[in-house]
Scaffold this active site. Structure first.
Site, short mmCIF file in Angstrom:
data_model
loop_
_atom_site.label_atom_id
_atom_site.label_comp_id
_atom_site.label_asym_id
_atom_site.label_seq_id
_atom_site.Cartn_x
_atom_site.Cartn_y
_atom_site.Cartn_z
N SER A 247 0.83 -1.20 0.00
CA SER A 247 0.00 0.00 0.00
C SER A 247 0.87 1.26 0.00
O SER A 247 1.68 1.45 -0.91
CB SER A 247 -0.97 -0.04 1.18
OG SER A 247 -1.97 0.94 1.06
N ASP B 257 -9.94 -3.75 -5.67
CA ASP B 257 -9.17 -2.75 -4.94
C ASP B 257 -9.21 -1.45 -5.74
O ASP B 257 -8.82 -1.44 -6.91
CB ASP B 257 -7.73 -3.23 -4.77
CG ASP B 257 -6.86 -2.28 -3.98
OD1 ASP B 257 -7.31 -1.17 -3.64
OD2 ASP B 257 -5.70 -2.65 -3.71
N HIS C 49 -8.10 -4.85 -1.13
CA HIS C 49 -6.88 -4.19 -0.68
C HIS C 49 -6.42 -4.81 0.65
O HIS C 49 -7.19 -4.93 1.60
CB HIS C 49 -7.16 -2.70 -0.48
CG HIS C 49 -5.95 -1.86 -0.26
ND1 HIS C 49 -5.14 -1.43 -1.29
CD2 HIS C 49 -5.39 -1.35 0.87
CE1 HIS C 49 -4.16 -0.69 -0.81
NE2 HIS C 49 -4.28 -0.64 0.51
#
Length: 315
Positions: free
Chosen positions: A162, A256, A286
């Protein structure tokens, strides 16, 4: 592909909680959820097991404006070991050594490498590029001192998930631009490659563990001003030249919102002649690799990542 039933239950739980409209309230909630004691209690409730490695040691590294906390994971064996420098996710404002301890342990054991997890400075107390500078400094330190802990600086990789995946991509660009150290690999897990909100994945999956509103709030907590979102070191997809970067594995999740940015980055790497592989996991969201207890796809992705690291380090 339909969502996995477990990921659907996660989304249902998230939907039942309204997103705070005040960025400071959101920040407090994110940090409360990543408090080390809260994490420990949650793992005990799930009955999760700690992946054994030979040694875990907390370190303090010299940083650009002060010490950087870090955690070193050492696998079984004599070494010298290849090294993965890992940057945790958390939208640049949350996350710590504890949130990513299970993932780092797994990668250490399965890839047979040292893993150095970096507890970089967080926004908004330390805005862009403070955390990024810590990650770059930690990578340079490891390259210079690897032999002191049985590491091999000629087999050095960076990785993250991320916001940490954003840092890993940018650190790879920085070491190229600034003349070293040499990296063998970059591991980008559902990376935030830019700040655009108009991609098909944002149109289809806004609200799937990440909302447009929450993303903008995190962005604004991280950046000093909105114009910085167009700087390549803030958004690696915007770099004008990707030649000369290390090989990459990019893991994305079908459901995501930031999927497309990461995949576009992989396509640009390939166009620049950089060996890159993009693996999209169908029906996943995600951060899905953190749910290794419940999701076979998480275990599959961890195995893919470990195999990729093992292969590149063997070369």
């Amino acid at each position: 592909m339909p969502l996995d039933p477990y990921t659907q239950s996660l989304l249902d739980q998230a939907a039942a909680q309204s997103l705070p409209e005040d960025p400071q309230v959101l920040l407090a909630a994110l940090r409360a959820s990543t408090n080390p004691q809260v994490i420990k209690q949650a793992r005990q409730a799930l009955g999760s097991e700690t992946v054994p490695v030979a040694r875990v040691e907390d370190l303090t590294l010299p940083g650009p404006v002060g010490d950087i906390p870090a955690r070193l994971y050492t696998p079984e064996g004599m070494g010298p070991f290849p090294v993965l420098v890992f940057f945790h996710g958390g939208g640049w404002v949350a996350g710590n050594l504890e949130t990513h301890d299970p993932m780092c342990r797994y990668l250490c054991r399965e890839a047979g490498c040292l893993v150095l997890s970096v507890d970089y400075r967080l926004a908004p107390e330390h805005k862009f590029p403070a955390g990024l500078q810590d990650c770059y400094a930690a990578t340079c330190w490891v390259a210079a001192h690897a032999a002191e802990f049985h590491g091999d600086s000629t087999r050095l990789a960076v990785g993250g998930d991320s916001g940490g995946g954003n840092f890993a991509a940018v650190v790879a660009q920085m070491v190229r631009d600034q003349g070293g150290p040499t990296l063998a690999f970059q591991l980008l897990l559902w990376p935030i490659a830019d700040f655009q909100l108009t991609t098909p994945s944002w149109q289809a999956y806004d609200g799937y563990m990440m909302t447009r509103q929450g993303f903008i709030m995190a962005r604004d907590l991280y950046l000093n001003h909105e114009d910085e979102q167009w700087q390549p070191y803030a958004a690696p997809l915007l770099a004008p030249d990707l030649h000369g970067l290390p090989p990459a594995l990019i893991i994305t999740a079908e459901c995501d919102p930031v999927r497309d940015g990461g995949e576009q980055y992989g396509q640009r790497l390939l166009a620049a002649g950089v060996p890159a592989s993009v693996s999209r996991y169908a029906g996943m969201i995600h951060g899905f690799m953190h749910y290794v207890i419940a999701l076979p796809q998480a275990r599959q992705a961890l195995a893919e990542v470990s195999h990729a690291l093992h292969t590149v380090f063997a070369k």
